[in-house]
Design an enzyme around this catalytic site. Structure first.
Site, PDB file in Angstrom:
ATOM      1  N   ARG A 232      -9.214  23.553  20.289  1.00  0.00           N
ATOM      2  CA  ARG A 232      -8.858  23.476  18.854  1.00  0.00           C
ATOM      3  C   ARG A 232      -9.673  24.461  18.013  1.00  0.00           C
ATOM      4  NH1 ARG A 232      -5.762  21.333  21.408  1.00  0.00           N
ATOM      5  NH2 ARG A 232      -4.891  19.250  21.256  1.00  0.00           N
ATOM      6  N   CYS A 282      -2.279  13.876  17.299  1.00  0.00           N
ATOM      7  CA  CYS A 282      -3.584  13.239  17.506  1.00  0.00           C
ATOM      8  C   CYS A 282      -4.477  13.498  16.296  1.00  0.00           C
ATOM      9  CB  CYS A 282      -4.242  13.793  18.768  1.00  0.00           C
ATOM     10  SG  CYS A 282      -3.398  13.245  20.256  1.00  0.00           S
ATOM     11  N   GLU A 354      -9.319  15.913  14.185  1.00  0.00           N
ATOM     12  CA  GLU A 354      -8.588  17.149  14.508  1.00  0.00           C
ATOM     13  C   GLU A 354      -7.726  17.536  13.302  1.00  0.00           C
ATOM     14  OE1 GLU A 354      -6.519  17.182  18.279  1.00  0.00           O
ATOM     15  OE2 GLU A 354      -4.885  18.368  17.425  1.00  0.00           O
TER      16      GLU A 354
HETATM   17  C1  LIG Z   1       4.294  14.603  16.961  1.00  0.00           C
HETATM   18  C2  LIG Z   1       3.185  15.631  17.030  1.00  0.00           C
HETATM   19  C3  LIG Z   1       2.729  16.078  18.263  1.00  0.00           C
HETATM   20  C4  LIG Z   1       1.701  17.022  18.341  1.00  0.00           C
HETATM   21  N1  LIG Z   1       1.272  17.429  19.572  1.00  0.00           N
HETATM   22  C5  LIG Z   1       0.289  18.352  19.657  1.00  0.00           C
HETATM   23  C6  LIG Z   1      -0.174  18.797  20.943  1.00  0.00           C
HETATM   24  O1  LIG Z   1       0.315  18.387  21.987  1.00  0.00           O
HETATM   25  N2  LIG Z   1      -1.177  19.712  20.977  1.00  0.00           N
HETATM   26  C7  LIG Z   1      -1.735  20.220  19.839  1.00  0.00           C
HETATM   27  O2  LIG Z   1      -2.636  21.057  19.931  1.00  0.00           O
HETATM   28  N3  LIG Z   1      -1.321  19.805  18.603  1.00  0.00           N
HETATM   29  C8  LIG Z   1      -0.329  18.898  18.489  1.00  0.00           C
HETATM   30  N4  LIG Z   1       0.095  18.478  17.255  1.00  0.00           N
HETATM   31  C9  LIG Z   1      -0.578  18.981  16.030  1.00  0.00           C
HETATM   32  C10 LIG Z   1       0.110  20.205  15.380  1.00  0.00           C
HETATM   33  O3  LIG Z   1       1.490  20.213  15.647  1.00  0.00           O
HETATM   34  C11 LIG Z   1      -0.514  21.522  15.846  1.00  0.00           C
HETATM   35  O4  LIG Z   1      -1.873  21.608  15.471  1.00  0.00           O
HETATM   36  C12 LIG Z   1       0.234  22.735  15.275  1.00  0.00           C
HETATM   37  O5  LIG Z   1      -0.211  23.874  15.935  1.00  0.00           O
HETATM   38  C13 LIG Z   1       0.040  22.916  13.769  1.00  0.00           C
HETATM   39  O6  LIG Z   1       0.980  23.896  13.329  1.00  0.00           O
HETATM   40  P1  LIG Z   1       1.514  23.883  11.824  1.00  0.00           P
HETATM   41  O7  LIG Z   1       2.370  25.070  11.632  1.00  0.00           O
HETATM   42  O8  LIG Z   1       2.133  22.582  11.516  1.00  0.00           O
HETATM   43  O9  LIG Z   1       0.146  24.052  11.047  1.00  0.00           O
HETATM   44  P2  LIG Z   1      -0.216  23.382   9.656  1.00  0.00           P
HETATM   45  O10 LIG Z   1      -0.441  21.928   9.858  1.00  0.00           O
HETATM   46  O11 LIG Z   1       0.758  23.793   8.631  1.00  0.00           O
HETATM   47  O12 LIG Z   1      -1.611  24.093   9.378  1.00  0.00           O
HETATM   48  C14 LIG Z   1      -2.726  23.818  10.192  1.00  0.00           C
HETATM   49  C15 LIG Z   1      -3.849  24.806   9.818  1.00  0.00           C
HETATM   50  O13 LIG Z   1      -3.453  26.112  10.195  1.00  0.00           O
HETATM   51  C16 LIG Z   1      -3.492  26.988   9.069  1.00  0.00           C
HETATM   52  N5  LIG Z   1      -2.368  27.918   9.201  1.00  0.00           N
HETATM   53  C17 LIG Z   1      -1.102  27.616   9.554  1.00  0.00           C
HETATM   54  N6  LIG Z   1      -0.362  28.736   9.602  1.00  0.00           N
HETATM   55  C18 LIG Z   1      -1.170  29.758   9.240  1.00  0.00           C
HETATM   56  C19 LIG Z   1      -0.975  31.164   9.085  1.00  0.00           C
HETATM   57  N7  LIG Z   1       0.191  31.771   9.313  1.00  0.00           N
HETATM   58  N8  LIG Z   1      -2.029  31.908   8.701  1.00  0.00           N
HETATM   59  C20 LIG Z   1      -3.225  31.328   8.474  1.00  0.00           C
HETATM   60  N9  LIG Z   1      -3.476  30.009   8.606  1.00  0.00           N
HETATM   61  C21 LIG Z   1      -2.451  29.234   8.986  1.00  0.00           C
HETATM   62  C22 LIG Z   1      -3.332  26.083   7.861  1.00  0.00           C
HETATM   63  O14 LIG Z   1      -3.867  26.697   6.700  1.00  0.00           O
HETATM   64  C23 LIG Z   1      -4.115  24.868   8.316  1.00  0.00           C
HETATM   65  O15 LIG Z   1      -5.484  25.086   8.106  1.00  0.00           O
HETATM   66  C24 LIG Z   1       1.122  17.536  17.148  1.00  0.00           C
HETATM   67  C25 LIG Z   1       1.594  17.088  15.908  1.00  0.00           C
HETATM   68  C26 LIG Z   1       2.616  16.152  15.842  1.00  0.00           C
HETATM   69  C27 LIG Z   1       3.111  15.703  14.492  1.00  0.00           C
END
Ligand SMILES: Cc1cc2nc3c(=O)[nH]c(=O)nc-3n(C[C@H](O)[C@H](O)[C@H](O)COP(=O)(O)OP(=O)(O)OC[C@H]3O[C@@H](n4cnc5c(N)ncnc54)[C@H](O)[C@@H]3O)c2cc1C
Length: 361
Positions: A232, A282, A354
């Site tokens: 992470r 998570c 996380e």
């Molecule tokens: C049902 C479910 C299952 C999941 N399973 C997993 C899993 O198996 N493994 C895992 O690691 N995670 C998991 N996650 C968590 C999440 O999906 C991941 O962390 C994912 O990578 C976040 O992407 P996002 O686009 O939604 O980021 P966001 O939640 O929109 O942002 C997260 C962070 O990234 C930054 N960010 C996003 N995009 C950019 C960009 N283009 N430039 C700069 N900063 C940026 C944001 O500012 C923020 O700080 C899960 C979530 C859910 C709801």
């Protein structure tokens, strides 16, 4: 204000400022006179609407054309931008569809001393009940280019799960785990998302980023110091002057089993996680070597199903904290603290979030 881990609270806030907002009008660098000469009152009116009174330098390129300007809005509910469905209004909101709009939006925020926060799918974000006293930039840079055998260049707003499905179907391994992660490519890189023994960083060839001074940098594996990833952890969480991930290139190996593997991972996810519920996946990081997973610890502490207000520990997967309908950020934060306190007291383990808490100011 809840900041149990100050680092987690601020790593996503790309611009920090204590200054107020400068409003357009007399101070605006794009005067009505200029604009009507260049492009007419109609275009000025459109421009003015796009920036909701923000002070904007430039706005018109050297050939007299308006910049590719994204439309700013006020009061967008952040609950609509997060998979938890929690969060009050953003003072400013803008959705960007290409690099030019992203860099213009960031520049306008900087020039107006407005903090900005880039959101992908909001699947790892917990927004505050009061919202965000700055500008939330929704990343919709969604292109995909197949550049060669197993080489994919994608916009940072491209859905990560779609990329996982597509690459597996094409017969390449490395991103099978992504199908089922409801984030964007940018969010996956920023968080170094991982599952089932695969992680985002391992599949990356290069990452294209935008810096605060407007410079565009490409970090290529093997050619840059900025390739240190961990659990992470990505370099972008701490890189000075970093603003946004714009695009990334993934390099994958051929594999006959990739499609089958992605299907079985997805099936397993559906059986073991509350995929239809409102969650951020998570909530806690796994404590690491020698310890059980965070989910197993929470279950062992007897906390499955406990509720605070409308926030609830899932009965299916104890590391998923759910918005059971109408949960506030305050409910969720209290539940997070309760789980941490109980796991520490009963099992002696410190859990660490996380999920990224995005404070109001
Ligand atoms: C049902 C479910 C299952 C999941 N399973 C997993 C899993 O198996 N493994 C895992 O690691 N995670 C998991 N996650 C968590 C999440 O999906 C991941 O962390 C994912 O990578 C976040 O992407 P996002 O686009 O939604 O980021 P966001 O939640 O929109 O942002 C997260 C962070 O990234 C930054 N960010 C996003 N995009 C950019 C960009 N283009 N430039 C700069 N900063 C940026 C944001 O500012 C923020 O700080 C899960 C979530 C859910 C709801």
């Amino acid at each position: 204000m809840y900041v149990s881990n100050p680092m987690m609270a601020i790593i996503g806030c790309q611009v920090q400022s204590t200054c107020g907002i400068l409003v357009g009008g007399k101070g605006s660098h794009l005067s009505l006179e200029n604009c009507s000469r260049n492009s007419g009152l109609q275009r000025w009116e459109k421009f003015r609407r796009c920036t909701v009174g923000l002070r904007v330098r430039g706005g018109v390129s050297s050939d007299g054309q308006l910049e590719s300007l994204p439309s700013f809005e006020r009061g967008k509910r952040l609950s609509e931008l997060s998979t938890l469905g929690i969060g009050g209004p953003a003072k400013y909101f803008v959705e960007v569809h290409d690099e030019s709009q992203m860099s213009t939006a960031i520049r306008i925020c900087r020039e107006n001393n407005i903090r900005c926060f880039i959101v992908g799918k909001g699947s790892n974000c917990l927004f505050d009940d009061r919202g965000f006293d700055g500008c939330v930039i929704l990343n919709s840079l969604k292109f995909l280019e197949r550049q060669g055998r197993g080489v994919y260049r994608v916009g940072s707003g491209y859905p990560f799960n779609t990329l996982g499905i597509q690459t597996s179907k094409d017969g390449f391994t490395g991103l099978e785990f992504a199908s089922g992660i409801p984030g964007t490519v940018g969010g996956a890189i920023f968080m170094n998302a991982s599952a089932n023994g695969q992680e985002t960083a391992n599949a990356l060839k290069s990452v294209e980023v935008l810096c605060a001074d407007g410079e565009r940098i490409v970090h290529t594996k093997g050619q840059s110091d900025l390739v240190v990833y961990g659990y992470r952890l990505s370099p972008y969480q701490t890189m000075p002057g970093f603003m946004a991930i714009l695009a990334a290139t993934f390099e994958l190996e051929p594999c006959l089993d990739a499609r089958q593997r992605h299907k079985s991972l997805l099936e397993r996810r559906r059986k073991t996680q509350p995929v239809a519920a409102k969650s951020a996946g998570c909530i806690f990081r796994n404590p690491g070597t020698g310890s059980q997973s965070a989910g197993a610890l929470i279950e062992q502490a007897g906390l499955k199903g406990i509720e605070v207000g409308r926030a609830k520990v899932s009965n299916i997967h104890a590391n998923f904290l759910l918005n059971a309908g109408g949960s506030s950020a305050a409910d969720m934060i209290t539940l997070i603290e309760l789980v941490k306190e109980q796991v520490k007291r009963k099992l002696g383990v410190d859990l660490r979030e996380e999920v990224i808490y995005v404070p109001y100011s």
